[in-house]
Design a protein around this motif. Structure first.
Motif, PDB file in Angstrom:
ATOM      1  N   ALA A  83       3.016  -4.573   2.584  1.00  0.00           N
ATOM      2  CA  ALA A  83       2.003  -5.660   3.543  1.00  0.00           C
ATOM      3  C   ALA A  83       2.361  -6.902   3.548  1.00  0.00           C
ATOM      4  CB  ALA A  83       0.592  -5.481   3.210  1.00  0.00           C
ATOM      5  N   PRO A 125       1.366 -11.249  14.678  1.00  0.00           N
ATOM      6  CA  PRO A 125       0.873 -10.025  15.343  1.00  0.00           C
ATOM      7  C   PRO A 125       0.174  -8.958  14.533  1.00  0.00           C
ATOM      8  CG  PRO A 125       3.419  -9.737  14.796  1.00  0.00           C
ATOM      9  CD  PRO A 125       2.772 -11.103  14.359  1.00  0.00           C
ATOM     10  N   SER A 126      -0.395  -8.014  15.299  1.00  0.00           N
ATOM     11  CA  SER A 126      -1.126  -6.862  14.336  1.00  0.00           C
ATOM     12  C   SER A 126      -0.010  -6.266  13.434  1.00  0.00           C
ATOM     13  CB  SER A 126      -1.665  -6.017  15.669  1.00  0.00           C
ATOM     14  OG  SER A 126      -2.294  -5.078  15.083  1.00  0.00           O
ATOM     15  N   GLY A 127      -0.463  -5.930  12.281  1.00  0.00           N
ATOM     16  CA  GLY A 127      -0.022  -5.461  11.190  1.00  0.00           C
ATOM     17  C   GLY A 127       1.078  -6.534  10.405  1.00  0.00           C
ATOM     18  N   ALA A 128       0.841  -7.785  10.616  1.00  0.00           N
ATOM     19  CA  ALA A 128       1.732  -8.794   9.879  1.00  0.00           C
ATOM     20  C   ALA A 128       1.343  -8.843   8.658  1.00  0.00           C
ATOM     21  CB  ALA A 128       1.634  -9.998  10.730  1.00  0.00           C
ATOM     22  N   GLY A 129      -0.022  -8.651   8.222  1.00  0.00           N
ATOM     23  CA  GLY A 129      -0.444  -8.866   6.913  1.00  0.00           C
ATOM     24  C   GLY A 129      -1.549  -9.810   6.843  1.00  0.00           C
ATOM     25  N   LYS A 130      -2.216 -10.336   7.964  1.00  0.00           N
ATOM     26  CA  LYS A 130      -3.235 -11.372   7.871  1.00  0.00           C
ATOM     27  C   LYS A 130      -4.469 -10.888   7.328  1.00  0.00           C
ATOM     28  CE  LYS A 130      -3.341 -11.539  12.718  1.00  0.00           C
ATOM     29  NZ  LYS A 130      -2.358 -10.197  12.817  1.00  0.00           N
ATOM     30  N   THR A 131      -5.113  -9.741   7.439  1.00  0.00           N
ATOM     31  CA  THR A 131      -6.341  -9.296   7.078  1.00  0.00           C
ATOM     32  C   THR A 131      -6.132  -9.000   5.259  1.00  0.00           C
ATOM     33  OG1 THR A 131      -7.135  -8.428   8.795  1.00  0.00           O
ATOM     34  CG2 THR A 131      -8.060  -7.492   6.848  1.00  0.00           C
ATOM     35  N   THR A 132      -5.118  -8.526   5.365  1.00  0.00           N
ATOM     36  CA  THR A 132      -4.650  -8.403   3.684  1.00  0.00           C
ATOM     37  C   THR A 132      -4.407  -9.340   2.873  1.00  0.00           C
ATOM     38  OG1 THR A 132      -3.229  -6.476   4.322  1.00  0.00           O
ATOM     39  CG2 THR A 132      -2.542  -7.281   2.054  1.00  0.00           C
ATOM     40  N   PHE A 168       0.935  -0.919  -0.013  1.00  0.00           N
ATOM     41  CA  PHE A 168      -0.032   0.075   0.085  1.00  0.00           C
ATOM     42  C   PHE A 168       0.873   1.055  -0.048  1.00  0.00           C
ATOM     43  CE2 PHE A 168      -2.241  -3.309   2.337  1.00  0.00           C
ATOM     44  CZ  PHE A 168      -3.471  -3.295   1.732  1.00  0.00           C
ATOM     45  N   GLN A 169       1.075   1.971  -0.998  1.00  0.00           N
ATOM     46  CA  GLN A 169       1.874   2.895  -1.173  1.00  0.00           C
ATOM     47  C   GLN A 169       3.183   2.639  -0.713  1.00  0.00           C
ATOM     48  OE1 GLN A 169      -0.944   4.152   0.845  1.00  0.00           O
ATOM     49  NE2 GLN A 169      -2.200   4.406  -1.150  1.00  0.00           N
ATOM     50  N   THR A 213       3.845   1.162   2.296  1.00  0.00           N
ATOM     51  CA  THR A 213       4.050   0.118   3.132  1.00  0.00           C
ATOM     52  C   THR A 213       3.702  -1.237   2.492  1.00  0.00           C
ATOM     53  OG1 THR A 213       2.565   1.436   4.480  1.00  0.00           O
ATOM     54  CG2 THR A 213       2.830  -0.913   5.227  1.00  0.00           C
TER      55      THR A 213
HETATM   56  N1  LIG Z   1      -5.811   0.075   3.004  1.00  0.00           N
HETATM   57  C1  LIG Z   1      -4.540   0.074   3.355  1.00  0.00           C
HETATM   58  N2  LIG Z   1      -3.758   1.313   3.166  1.00  0.00           N
HETATM   59  C2  LIG Z   1      -2.674   1.525   3.664  1.00  0.00           C
HETATM   60  N3  LIG Z   1      -1.979   0.498   4.299  1.00  0.00           N
HETATM   61  C3  LIG Z   1      -2.524  -0.573   4.645  1.00  0.00           C
HETATM   62  C4  LIG Z   1      -3.967  -0.760   4.340  1.00  0.00           C
HETATM   63  N4  LIG Z   1      -4.553  -2.042   4.629  1.00  0.00           N
HETATM   64  C5  LIG Z   1      -3.485  -2.669   5.482  1.00  0.00           C
HETATM   65  N5  LIG Z   1      -2.502  -1.707   5.490  1.00  0.00           N
HETATM   66  C6  LIG Z   1      -0.838  -1.839   6.026  1.00  0.00           C
HETATM   67  O1  LIG Z   1      -0.616  -3.143   5.702  1.00  0.00           O
HETATM   68  C7  LIG Z   1       0.162  -3.802   6.828  1.00  0.00           C
HETATM   69  C8  LIG Z   1      -0.693  -5.147   7.070  1.00  0.00           C
HETATM   70  O2  LIG Z   1      -2.119  -4.954   7.661  1.00  0.00           O
HETATM   71  P1  LIG Z   1      -3.027  -6.170   7.825  1.00  0.00           P
HETATM   72  O3  LIG Z   1      -3.247  -6.923   6.647  1.00  0.00           O
HETATM   73  O4  LIG Z   1      -4.281  -5.320   8.109  1.00  0.00           O
HETATM   74  O5  LIG Z   1      -2.479  -6.769   9.198  1.00  0.00           O
HETATM   75  P2  LIG Z   1      -2.907  -7.626  10.330  1.00  0.00           P
HETATM   76  O6  LIG Z   1      -4.360  -7.951   9.625  1.00  0.00           O
HETATM   77  O7  LIG Z   1      -2.061  -8.907  10.394  1.00  0.00           O
HETATM   78  O8  LIG Z   1      -3.134  -6.931  11.743  1.00  0.00           O
HETATM   79  C9  LIG Z   1       0.107  -2.892   7.809  1.00  0.00           C
HETATM   80  O9  LIG Z   1       1.364  -2.159   8.177  1.00  0.00           O
HETATM   81  C10 LIG Z   1      -1.298  -1.921   7.635  1.00  0.00           C
HETATM   82  O10 LIG Z   1      -1.064  -0.597   8.246  1.00  0.00           O
END
Ligand SMILES: Nc1ncnc2c1ncn2[C@@H]1O[C@H](COP(=O)(O)OP(=O)(O)O)[C@@H](O)[C@H]1O
Ligand SMILES: [Mg+2]
Length: 276
Positions: free
Chosen positions: A20, A39-46, A15-16, A18
């Motif tokens: 992920a 952990p939080s921010g690892a990339g799970k939701t992505t 993302f720009q 970052t």
């Molecule tokens: N839409 C978005 N725009 C910018 N950065 C994003 C976006 N979605 C996720 N990120 C960044 O990508 C990384 C992984 O996020 P995420 O997949 O939500 O992690 P998790 O679910 O493991 O907590 C983080 O650094 C988060 O800030």
């Protein structure tokens, strides 16, 4: 024979500025609960969003049930539960599901069946606003599985839940899996993963740093020691049958003996320390 229902190769997403996810490889076999841990921010939701066609990757290949994630062929075969699974509070349990049955164009009779499955049949006329947190969570589950998907994506399904509600959710997941549903589960709770998952992958800063069966990982990173407790001493010896035999020969009163394996959390912390 085991068949992969998810196959991911060299998956990357930024993302720009970052990053992920970077070069992730993994596969999920039919019928398993696969834990995607980090952990939080690892990339799970992505990852879940990429696998379910809610986001487009920058590179790599994804196969879901033999199709691309954007394919219309898989929509009816997967179920997705994320943290923003809002319910209609002023509608009844039944009507909430009726709405989804209409969206999916499935028979109304499925509603009673799915309510039975999550143990909410008696509450079908209640308004959602009157339900306990645990019941609401079970209703979200019912909505996720109303179309009988064979593959479920659950994004931190027990995060922010009290221990007993979290347990209810884990029991539903296990029950569905026992009936044949494959589950892709993200969590930052290592104990939960250890209890539930057939295989796990550790994600850290967008990389998969290790994967395998929880038990195998604990053995792989074990310091291979035995803790011995006698009436006089509490000490460790190397995990070696010959040494153990010798040791036992001159102990009078043995109070406790067990091999020491790390927990999944300790394995993860060791690995992430090595990485940084
Ligand atoms: N839409 C978005 N725009 C910018 N950065 C994003 C976006 N979605 C996720 N990120 C960044 O990508 C990384 C992984 O996020 P995420 O997949 O939500 O992690 P998790 O679910 O493991 O907590 C983080 O650094 C988060 O800030
Ligand atoms: Mg997340």
């Amino acid at each position: 024979m085991d068949k992969n229902v998810i196959e991911v190769k060299q998956l990357s997403k930024s993302f720009q500025k970052t990053v992920a996810l970077q070069g992730c490889d993994f596969s999920v076999r039919k019928g398993e609960i696969f834990g995607f841990l980090g952990p939080s921010g690892a990339g799970k939701t992505t990852t879940i969003k990429l696998l379910t066609g809610q986001l487009k990757s920058d590179g790599g290949d994804i196969q879901i049930l033999g199709e691309k994630p954007f394919s219309s062929k898989i929509k009816s075969r997967i179920g997705i539960m994320s943290d923003n699974s809002g319910l209609y509070e002023k509608m009844s349990v039944y009507d909430n599901l009726l709405l989804f049955a209409k969206i999916y164009d499935i028979d109304k009779r499925c509603i009673e069946k799915v309510l039975e499955e999550v143990d909410l049949l008696d509450a079908k006329k209640q308004l959602v606003s009157q339900l306990s947190k645990g019941m609401k969570q079970r209703l979200i589950f019912a909505r996720t599985i109303i179309h009988s998907p064979s593959l479920l994506f659950l994004d931190e399904p027990t995060a922010n839940l009290d221990p007993s509600t979290a347990n209810e959710v884990r029991e539903i997941i296990k029950k569905l899996n026992a009936k044949g549903t494959t589950v892709f589960l993200t969590t930052h709770n290592m104990e939960e993963a250890d209890e539930m998952c057939h295989r796990v992958a550790f994600l850290n800063h967008g990389h998969i740093i290790e994967s395998g069966h929880p038990e195998d990982l604990k053995l792989k990173y074990s310091k291979k020691q035995i803790r011995m407790k006698t009436s006089q001493e509490d000490y460790t010896i190397p995990l070696d049958p010959k040494l153990l035999k010798q040791e036992l020969e001159h102990i009078d009163e043995l109070l406790m003996i067990h091999s020491i394996e790390p927990t999944l959390k300790e394995v993860f912390l060791t690995l992430t320390k090595e990485e940084s």
